[in-house]
Design an enzyme around this catalytic site. Sequence first.
Site, PDB file in Angstrom:
ATOM      1  N   ARG A  82      83.331   9.173 101.685  1.00 19.45           N
ATOM      2  CA  ARG A  82      82.895  10.056 100.601  1.00 19.45           C
ATOM      3  C   ARG A  82      81.481  10.581 101.330  1.00 19.45           C
ATOM      4  NH1 ARG A  82      82.184   7.612  95.000  1.00 19.45           N
ATOM      5  NH2 ARG A  82      80.538   6.458  95.952  1.00 19.45           N
ATOM      6  N   LYS A 184      77.969  13.274  96.116  1.00 24.01           N
ATOM      7  CA  LYS A 184      77.054  12.522  95.734  1.00 24.01           C
ATOM      8  C   LYS A 184      75.708  12.982  96.443  1.00 24.01           C
ATOM      9  CE  LYS A 184      76.676   7.340  94.971  1.00 24.01           C
ATOM     10  NZ  LYS A 184      76.443   7.823  93.315  1.00 24.01           N
ATOM     11  N   GLU A 220      82.085  12.679  82.677  1.00 20.54           N
ATOM     12  CA  GLU A 220      81.727  11.440  83.191  1.00 20.54           C
ATOM     13  C   GLU A 220      80.518  11.263  82.664  1.00 20.54           C
ATOM     14  OE1 GLU A 220      81.005  10.802  87.457  1.00 20.54           O
ATOM     15  OE2 GLU A 220      80.407  12.773  87.816  1.00 20.54           O
TER      16      GLU A 220
HETATM   17  N1  PLP Z   1      80.033   8.882  88.716  1.00 16.41           N
HETATM   18  C1  PLP Z   1      78.726   9.114  89.332  1.00 16.41           C
HETATM   19  C2  PLP Z   1      77.917  10.412  88.708  1.00 16.41           C
HETATM   20  C3  PLP Z   1      78.012   8.074  89.998  1.00 16.41           C
HETATM   21  O1  PLP Z   1      76.782   8.261  90.303  1.00 16.41           O
HETATM   22  C4  PLP Z   1      78.824   7.046  90.490  1.00 16.41           C
HETATM   23  C5  PLP Z   1      78.160   5.623  91.171  1.00 16.41           C
HETATM   24  O2  PLP Z   1      78.428   5.788  92.242  1.00 16.41           O
HETATM   25  C6  PLP Z   1      79.957   7.004  89.860  1.00 16.41           C
HETATM   26  C7  PLP Z   1      80.691   7.779  89.029  1.00 16.41           C
HETATM   27  C8  PLP Z   1      80.993   5.839  90.441  1.00 16.41           C
HETATM   28  O3  PLP Z   1      81.339   6.060  91.794  1.00 16.41           O
HETATM   29  P1  PLP Z   1      81.737   4.490  92.500  1.00 16.41           P
HETATM   30  O4  PLP Z   1      83.060   3.897  91.721  1.00 16.41           O
HETATM   31  O5  PLP Z   1      82.359   5.137  93.803  1.00 16.41           O
HETATM   32  O6  PLP Z   1      80.581   3.708  92.653  1.00 16.41           O
HETATM   33  C1  COI Z   2      76.449   3.380  92.041  1.00 16.90           C
HETATM   34  O1  COI Z   2      76.976   3.351  91.145  1.00 16.90           O
HETATM   35  O2  COI Z   2      76.347   3.043  93.133  1.00 16.90           O
HETATM   36  C2  COI Z   2      75.493   4.709  91.749  1.00 16.90           C
HETATM   37  O3  COI Z   2      75.164   5.175  92.890  1.00 16.90           O
HETATM   38  C3  COI Z   2      74.869   4.854  90.542  1.00 16.90           C
HETATM   39  C4  COI Z   2      73.495   5.261  90.620  1.00 16.90           C
HETATM   40  C5  COI Z   2      73.269   6.287  89.709  1.00 16.90           C
HETATM   41  C6  COI Z   2      72.957   3.897  90.390  1.00 16.90           C
END
Ligand code: PLP
Ligand code: COI
Length: 344
Positions: A82, A184, A220
């Site tokens: 990612r 991200k 989300e």
């Molecule tokens: N959506 C957003 C906007 C986020 O910042 C995060 C955090 O990483 C997620 C979703 C969840 O992603 P992940 O499960 O890969 O941490």
């Molecule tokens: C995460 O879940 O790792 C994120 O990056 C979310 C963050 C906004 C704390």
Amino acid sequence: MQKVDWDWENLGFQYRRLPFRYLSVHKDGEWHEGGLTTDSTLHISEASTALHYGQNCFEGMKAYQCKDGSVNLFRPDQNAKRLKASCERLMMPAFPEDKFVEAVKEVVNANAKYIPPYGTGATLYIRPLVIGVGDTIGVSPAPEYIFTIFATPVGSYFKGGIKPANFWITDYDRAAPKGTGAAKVGGNYGGSLIPGTEAKKRNFADAVYLDPATHSKIEEVGSANFFGITKDNRFATPLSPSILPSITKYSLLYLAKHKLGLETSEEPVYLDQLDEFKEVGACGTAAVITPVGGMQYHDKFIEFYSETEVGPVTQKLYDLLVGIQFGDVEGPEGWIQKVPITEA
Ligand code: PLP
Ligand code: COI
């Protein structure tokens, strides 16, 4: 290993500076040999694109201390992938995926004293990032880049661990339909500060965004993805090109289908059909699984399973996910990578 003596149960989600981080520089078309450093300050040009034009992206992942003292990473290859996609979206050079995982392991090992002990619920949060640096004033990609990874011990992101929290559906948009929502990148989060702060001021855990084109579908949360269990027991989660492809969400889709035998789908989740869900959750690395008690949209409050109790399917998914992460439950092949701990 002698751990530092911290109040692990009450860490919250705050930055604490640890001794070691990893740093590598991209210059003259290649990533130069990186390594650990004790310097927690980045020295960069005032004309860096990361500062002016948002040419930066990051990842969020965790190291988990297991009962037997070993240390787990959860699907770090997916974070590497990612980060590469986020870099490509902003015309930044991707850091090699295998080296990414090795560098994460180096940072965890070097800071092993600070990995919260098993049973405290706390983890070592890991933050890799890539920024455009060097001297640039026009809107164009930077001449140089820094890839760095730091770590910091954390407790729950939303207060109270697996306790239901309420969320606020905002009228602000998080990302444009073909913008950077699926990457991200820092800009997505800068834009989420006002809605997130407004939500918290009103006593909600965070803001929930609607799809930017029609404002009729759930996208989300500002910091996590959304999932729900329908009244006919399907695990459903929004399908949208402008949400972050959450590694936790894809893991839950797999677990719901293969371990709980549920039908699963990524599909449009319409705001006016939210009452079809009996359970709703927010999921992510920081959020883990946070049950959603209810969501406020304008003057309407939509309640799900309960504002105080965790729904049974949400609880099962949580036990599976967290069990795998902390090494108590065997996960699917390749989900866990052990960090070799050599630091005494
Ligand atoms: N959506 C957003 C906007 C986020 O910042 C995060 C955090 O990483 C997620 C979703 C969840 O992603 P992940 O499960 O890969 O941490
Ligand atoms: C995460 O879940 O790792 C994120 O990056 C979310 C963050 C906004 C704390």
